[in-house]
Design a protein around this motif. Structure first.
Motif: not given
Length: 77
Positions: A23-36, A38-43, A60-64
């Motif tokens: 899903i991240m690849n399909d949407q072109g979403v970067e891991s760090i941006a998603l973590c930020d 979602a309010g979860i740790a960058p790693c 669930e936070a990442a999925l949301n």
């Protein structure tokens, strides 16, 4: 969120993590941006891809952020 390079398939064989990465690849979403967002740790996502499983709360936070939700359904058969 900014367009990201393709994230490699997870080494962790958890199918939920594989779907999240797809899903991240399909949407072109970067891991760090998603973590930020979602309010979860960058790693977190890197850790999930390589060795650890997420808590349901963090997953669930990442999925949301991506516009998805986790659900339980009865198996067919």
């Amino acid at each position: 969120m900014p367009r990201a390079r393709t994230i490699p398939a997870p080494k962790n064989k958890n199918p939920l993590i594989a779907e999240l990465v797809r899903i991240m690849n399909d949407q072109g979403v970067e891991s760090i941006a998603l973590c930020d967002a979602a309010g979860i740790a960058p790693c977190s996502i890197s850790s999930w891809r390589l060795r650890h499983n997420p808590t349901i709360h963090n997953f669930e936070a990442a999925l949301n952020v991506l516009g998805y939700e986790l659900s339980i359904r009865k198996r067919n058969g």
